[in-house]
Every structure is written in C-alpha cells, then in structure tokens.
Design an enzyme around this catalytic site. Structure first.
Site, PDB file in Angstrom:
ATOM      1  CG  HIS A   1      -2.034  -0.804   1.131  1.00  0.00           C
ATOM      2  ND1 HIS A   1      -3.265  -0.523   1.255  1.00  0.00           N
ATOM      3  CD2 HIS A   1      -2.183  -2.237   1.049  1.00  0.00           C
ATOM      4  CE1 HIS A   1      -4.218  -1.603   1.076  1.00  0.00           C
ATOM      5  NE2 HIS A   1      -3.371  -2.534   1.124  1.00  0.00           N
TER       6      HIS A   1
ATOM      7  CE1 TYR B   1      -5.111   3.363  12.144  1.00  0.00           C
ATOM      8  CE2 TYR B   1      -4.618   3.991   9.789  1.00  0.00           C
ATOM      9  CZ  TYR B   1      -4.118   3.378  10.891  1.00  0.00           C
ATOM     10  OH  TYR B   1      -3.184   2.514  11.110  1.00  0.00           O
TER      11      TYR B   1
ATOM     12  N   PRO C   1      -2.923  -0.028  19.136  1.00  0.00           N
ATOM     13  CG  PRO C   1      -4.634  -1.323  18.595  1.00  0.00           C
ATOM     14  CD  PRO C   1      -3.946  -0.913  19.794  1.00  0.00           C
TER      15      PRO C   1
ATOM     16  CE  LYS D   1       4.727   3.623  13.472  1.00  0.00           C
ATOM     17  NZ  LYS D   1       5.457   3.444  12.289  1.00  0.00           N
TER      18      LYS D   1
ATOM     19  CE1 TYR E   1      -0.303   4.195  10.220  1.00  0.00           C
ATOM     20  CE2 TYR E   1       0.357   3.274   8.101  1.00  0.00           C
ATOM     21  CZ  TYR E   1      -0.471   3.390   9.129  1.00  0.00           C
ATOM     22  OH  TYR E   1      -1.423   2.100   9.152  1.00  0.00           O
TER      23      TYR E   1
HETATM   24  P1  RFL Z   1       3.479 -11.962  21.428  1.00  0.00           P
HETATM   25  O1  RFL Z   1       3.092 -12.148  20.035  1.00  0.00           O
HETATM   26  O2  RFL Z   1       2.566 -11.558  22.481  1.00  0.00           O
HETATM   27  O3  RFL Z   1       4.234 -13.341  21.693  1.00  0.00           O
HETATM   28  C1  RFL Z   1       4.790 -13.707  22.975  1.00  0.00           C
HETATM   29  C2  RFL Z   1       4.927 -15.095  22.963  1.00  0.00           C
HETATM   30  O4  RFL Z   1       5.374 -15.576  24.401  1.00  0.00           O
HETATM   31  C3  RFL Z   1       4.441 -16.703  25.001  1.00  0.00           C
HETATM   32  N1  RFL Z   1       4.618 -16.494  26.358  1.00  0.00           N
HETATM   33  C4  RFL Z   1       5.375 -17.552  26.972  1.00  0.00           C
HETATM   34  N2  RFL Z   1       6.042 -18.482  26.786  1.00  0.00           N
HETATM   35  C5  RFL Z   1       6.669 -19.200  27.571  1.00  0.00           C
HETATM   36  N3  RFL Z   1       6.753 -18.779  28.963  1.00  0.00           N
HETATM   37  C6  RFL Z   1       5.987 -17.657  29.443  1.00  0.00           C
HETATM   38  N4  RFL Z   1       5.988 -17.578  30.465  1.00  0.00           N
HETATM   39  C7  RFL Z   1       5.263 -17.152  28.385  1.00  0.00           C
HETATM   40  N5  RFL Z   1       4.347 -16.049  28.281  1.00  0.00           N
HETATM   41  C8  RFL Z   1       4.104 -15.737  27.343  1.00  0.00           C
HETATM   42  C9  RFL Z   1       2.992 -16.446  24.289  1.00  0.00           C
HETATM   43  O5  RFL Z   1       2.322 -17.481  24.422  1.00  0.00           O
HETATM   44  C10 RFL Z   1       3.428 -15.767  22.972  1.00  0.00           C
HETATM   45  O6  RFL Z   1       3.225 -17.057  22.047  1.00  0.00           O
HETATM   46  O7  RFL Z   1       4.732 -10.874  21.552  1.00  0.00           O
HETATM   47  P2  RFL Z   1       5.823 -10.655  20.377  1.00  0.00           P
HETATM   48  O8  RFL Z   1       6.396 -11.724  19.841  1.00  0.00           O
HETATM   49  O9  RFL Z   1       6.545  -9.592  21.014  1.00  0.00           O
HETATM   50  O10 RFL Z   1       5.085  -9.904  19.204  1.00  0.00           O
HETATM   51  C11 RFL Z   1       4.296  -8.708  19.402  1.00  0.00           C
HETATM   52  C12 RFL Z   1       3.096  -8.557  18.394  1.00  0.00           C
HETATM   53  O11 RFL Z   1       2.303  -9.815  18.725  1.00  0.00           O
HETATM   54  C13 RFL Z   1       2.348  -7.280  18.802  1.00  0.00           C
HETATM   55  O12 RFL Z   1       2.957  -6.099  19.230  1.00  0.00           O
HETATM   56  C14 RFL Z   1       1.220  -6.692  17.691  1.00  0.00           C
HETATM   57  O13 RFL Z   1       0.268  -7.919  17.470  1.00  0.00           O
HETATM   58  C15 RFL Z   1       0.497  -5.551  18.013  1.00  0.00           C
HETATM   59  N6  RFL Z   1      -0.530  -5.368  16.967  1.00  0.00           N
HETATM   60  C16 RFL Z   1      -0.058  -4.837  15.839  1.00  0.00           C
HETATM   61  N7  RFL Z   1       1.238  -4.540  15.688  1.00  0.00           N
HETATM   62  C17 RFL Z   1       1.562  -4.019  14.330  1.00  0.00           C
HETATM   63  O14 RFL Z   1       2.917  -3.791  14.090  1.00  0.00           O
HETATM   64  N8  RFL Z   1       0.884  -3.776  13.047  1.00  0.00           N
HETATM   65  C18 RFL Z   1      -0.562  -3.866  13.442  1.00  0.00           C
HETATM   66  O15 RFL Z   1      -1.432  -3.663  12.502  1.00  0.00           O
HETATM   67  C19 RFL Z   1      -1.039  -4.298  14.839  1.00  0.00           C
HETATM   68  N9  RFL Z   1      -2.265  -4.561  15.164  1.00  0.00           N
HETATM   69  C20 RFL Z   1      -1.680  -5.387  17.102  1.00  0.00           C
HETATM   70  C21 RFL Z   1      -2.616  -5.136  16.069  1.00  0.00           C
HETATM   71  C22 RFL Z   1      -2.328  -6.095  18.543  1.00  0.00           C
HETATM   72  C23 RFL Z   1      -3.532  -6.285  18.470  1.00  0.00           C
HETATM   73  N10 RFL Z   1      -4.111  -6.832  19.830  1.00  0.00           N
HETATM   74  C24 RFL Z   1      -4.881  -8.101  19.807  1.00  0.00           C
HETATM   75  C25 RFL Z   1      -3.331  -6.420  20.903  1.00  0.00           C
HETATM   76  C26 RFL Z   1      -4.109  -5.224  16.478  1.00  0.00           C
HETATM   77  C27 RFL Z   1      -4.529  -5.772  17.653  1.00  0.00           C
HETATM   78  C28 RFL Z   1      -5.977  -5.836  17.807  1.00  0.00           C
HETATM   79  C1  PHB Z   2      -5.030  -4.535  10.926  1.00  0.00           C
HETATM   80  O1  PHB Z   2      -5.045  -4.818   9.779  1.00  0.00           O
HETATM   81  O2  PHB Z   2      -5.001  -5.553  11.798  1.00  0.00           O
HETATM   82  C2  PHB Z   2      -4.371  -3.041  11.404  1.00  0.00           C
HETATM   83  C3  PHB Z   2      -4.185  -2.101  10.658  1.00  0.00           C
HETATM   84  C4  PHB Z   2      -3.790  -0.918  11.001  1.00  0.00           C
HETATM   85  C5  PHB Z   2      -3.548  -0.669  12.433  1.00  0.00           C
HETATM   86  C6  PHB Z   2      -3.754  -1.856  13.175  1.00  0.00           C
HETATM   87  C7  PHB Z   2      -4.401  -2.792  12.918  1.00  0.00           C
HETATM   88  O3  PHB Z   2      -3.355   0.376  12.957  1.00  0.00           O
END
Ligand code: RFL
Ligand code: PHB
Length: 393
Positions: free
Chosen positions: A72, A200, A292, A296, A384
C-alpha cells in the site's frame, strides 16, 4: 540441554530472532508456554513497515509475503462531515507498507524453523530464569510433567506483555512508563471485499478502522467502552455501527458478511527500561506495548530482534560487546518514537469520554491542519512508514 541463546516465547519476536540468529550461525532453543495451534490461531497485526519487510526478506522467509501480501502507498483518514484525505508514504518517502497478517508470518516462521530443525519446545510451563548476572545463566521449566534445564550464554525475553522475562528483572532496576486509554477496540474478520485503502475514521460515535488481509478478507475495528464484551456485539449490531462511523460513500462500499473472528483488546502504552539485565535481553511486547492505532507493535518486535541479532553476531564473531552494551538504548530510541506516534494517532482519532468542549475543538483543529498541510502530512507519513534502522557503529 545446552545452547548459545535461550529464547522465551514463539511469537513473532521469538521466531524472527531464532531465524536471524541462524543466519549468523548462532544456535538457539525457543521455549513456548502455549501449543503451536494456539499461537497460530491468534489474529492480530496486519501492517508491516518497509523495514520489517526488509528484515523478513533478509532472513529468507518472505516468499509467501511477496506473493500474497498487498503493498500500500499510504493510509486514509476520514472523519464525520468532511472529505477524507490520503497520507501518502510512497510519494513522501518512496516507501510502501505491506498488508500481510501476523498469523501468516507466524505460519511462515514456524515452517522455516521446521525446515532447519530449529528446536521450538511448546507447552513448556513454570519457566524460571537463573543466574542472569553470571556468565552461566540457565533456564528451568516443566514439559510433559518432567522438570528440564537448559544451560546457555544469553536469554532473550520474547514472551509478550504477560511473560516471565520482564518480571525476572528486579523492580529496583526497572523503570516502567504506562498510559491506559479509556476504551478498547472490537475487531472482526469477515470474508468480504475490503475497502481499497487502510482507513482510520474519527466520528462522534467513536473511532473505526477498515483494514485489509486479502482481496476477499477484511479486518474491521470499532472503538468500544472498556466494559463491553464480544457478546454485546452480535454481527447485526456491529455492521450498522461500523458503517455509521464512515462517510456515506465509504459506508456504501463496505460489504457485510458473517464474522469469522471477533475479539476486544484494551488500548495501552507501556515501556519498561532498560531492555537488558545482565545476560537477559527483552524484545517486543515483553518490553513495550503500543495502542494499535499506529500499527507499530509487530514492527517494533522486528526492529528489536534486528538490533539484538546484530549485537549477538558481533559478540560471537569478534567478541565485541559494544552492540550488546548499546542494545537497550538503541532499541528504546525507536520504541519511544513509535510510542509517540501511536499515542498521537490514538489521541487524534478516538472520542475520549472525558474530553471537554475545548479538548474536542483542539482535536478537530489538529485534524483540519493535518488535512490542509502537506508538511504535516509528510511528518505523519514519515512516522507511519517507520524510521530507518540505526547503523551498527
Ligand atoms: P507476542 O505475540 O505476545 O508473543 C509472545 C509469546 O510468548 C509466549 N509466552 C510465554 N512463553 C513461555 N513462557 C511464558 N511464561 C510465556 N508467556 C508468554 C506467548 O504465548 C506468545 O506466544 O509478543 P511479540 O512476539 O513481542 O509480538 C508482538 C506482537 O504480537 C504485537 O506487538 C502486535 O500484534 C501488535 N499489533 C499490531 N502490530 C503491528 O505492528 N501492526 C498492526 O497492525 C497491529 N495490530 C496489534 C494489532 C495487536 C492487537 N492486539 C490484539 C493487542 C491489532 C490488535 C487488535
Ligand atoms: C490490522 O490490519 O489489523 C491493523 C491495521 C492498522 C492498524 C492496526 C491494525 O493501525
């Protein structure tokens, strides 16, 4: 068991780090509390900065992303009663971002780990980190009822916000910064055609976001009060509410369909400093959480592990500890920059229950300025799109 680096957590941070270390000839063992199926079923991020895309290409796991991901040129901002506008990262900086689901990245990383015989020990409970201030740290855990131990040289804490790694750092060493927002995001996935742009929307009824997975799979979010649960939001209530928050011509272009996933996430900014304690290095959500709104979180996980793998490569190749010593401050510079961007976009685009008329007016004036000023848009586009990585020296 013995290895060079024990990695706690098989989320994107943990699996990317093990893959990057492998490209530098460094051995690791990954420990994960959950089952692999559980890790693969989590639906989260979707927007990858070009730096993250580069890291995935560099580590040799980009083939499916390059085939199925959607580049994009920027993102769109809409708000009630006014024209929408496009924040063009490509025109401003020559950089596109990629829309490719975190779930797919996890699948690609597990497949790459299997191909190279990488040990990923799932369903490992009771993980305890020992000797972090010594040259001989070790990690104990329980797997299938059996107590086990791994001796290592470094521990990478990639276990997310609720993991054990950050909690293994004495409170006297750690400084925590936190901001909790008074709302959450309800997210749904549906097999319907997405809007062409990641959009957004700021509306008196609350924030909404239209995002993308594939040409026939859409991800949508709406701002909801913190005390709401998914049961409060059957599909019949969700779709009209989503459409009410977008301008009429966009609402008309949204196709409705049954949701295949629905979840609520609270919004929070959190940073723990430093990201290192002795032989323990924190990466990703274990050290910081961003709301989110700026997309980032996953991108910061990628930049942390990029810096840490480069520092460990310097240590193993030349016994040069400079990168390891600088890891925390270098990673935190990028973290705080993204914390600021996510906080700015969250504040700009949501409706805050406690806002006074003054606060609301100030938000609208900020939006009007952003819409009218190519300079302001360029500044947002730069943030961004994501900052470039700092050089090693
Ligand atoms: P994770 O993905 O939470 O993985 C951590 C792993 O560690 C395990 N764990 C353990 N393992 C062993 N012993 C323990 N005691 C443990 N405790 C936990 C867990 O089971 C898991 O498998 O962290 P990591 O790897 O640092 O990754 C971070 C990302 O997952 C997170 O920052 C993103 O998902 C945030 N996020 C977004 N980030 C973006 O860059 N772009 C996006 O568009 C975006 N959209 C989002 C998001 C997060 C969201 N939610 C649900 C919070 C949208 C949403 C809705
Ligand atoms: C997504 O596609 O899940 C998404 C996109 C943009 C955001 C957060 C989540 O800022």
């Amino acid at each position: 068991m013995r290895t060079q680096v024990v990695i706690i957590g098989s989320g994107p941070a943990g699996l990317m780090l093990s893959q990057l270390l492998h490209t530098h000839g460094i051995e690791s063992i990954v420990l994960e509390r959950q089952s692999r199926d559980h890790v693969l079923s989590r639906i989260r991020a979707g927007v990858l900065e070009s730096t993250t895309v580069d890291v995935l290409r560099q580590m040799g796991v980009s083939e499916r992303m390059d085939r199925e991901g959607h580049p994009h040129d920027g993102m769109r901002i809409a708000w009630a009663g006014r024209d929408t506008f496009f924040v063009d990262t490509y025109k401003t900086l020559g950089r596109r971002f990629m829309v490719y689901g975190q779930t797919s990245i996890q699948e690609d990383l597990f497949a790459a780990a299997d191909r190279r015989g990488q040990p990923v020990l799932c369903e490992a409970s009771d993980i305890v980190l020992h000797g972090l201030e010594s040259d001989t740290p070790h990690v104990t855990f329980v797997q299938q009822g059996e107590a086990r131990r791994i001796d290592c040289e470094f521990v990478a804490g990639c276990d997310g916000f609720h993991g054990v790694s950050r909690k293994s750092i004495p409170a006297s060493v750690l400084k925590e910064y936190e901001k909790v927002y008074p709302f959450g995001w309800l997210g749904i996935m549906a097999r319907v055609k997405p809007l062409p742009d990641v959009t957004y929307a700021n509306h008196p009824r609350g924030f909404a976001l239209a995002s993308y997975r594939t040409t026939s799979l859409s991800r949508f979010y709406i701002q909801v009060p913190l005390d709401h649960s998914v049961e409060d939001w059957p599909d019949e209530r969700f779709w009209p509410e989503l459409k009410a928050r977008f301008p009429a011509e966009m609402a008309e272009a949204i196709t409705e369909g049954p949701s295949i996933e629905k979840s609520i996430a609270p919004l929070r900014s959190f940073v723990a400093e430093p990201m290192r304690f002795g032989k323990l290095y924190l990466c990703g959500d274990a050290a910081h959480i961003v709301p989110p709104t700026g997309a980032k979180g996953l991108n910061l996980a990628a930049s942390d592990v990029f810096y840490l793998s480069r520092a460990l490569a310097g240590w193993y190749a030349r016994r040069d500890a400079a990168g390891l010593d600088r890891y925390s401050e270098m990673a935190l510079r990028r973290v705080w920059s993204s914390v600021r961007t996510s906080w700015y976009l969250t504040t700009l685009l949501h409706r805050f229950p406690h806002f006074s008329d003054f606060d609301q007016k100030a938000q609208e004036v900020e939006l009007d300025y952003l819409k009218s000023s190519t300079y302001a848009q360029a500044a947002l586009a730069e943030q961004y799109a994501g900052l470039p990585f700092e050089p090693e020296a």
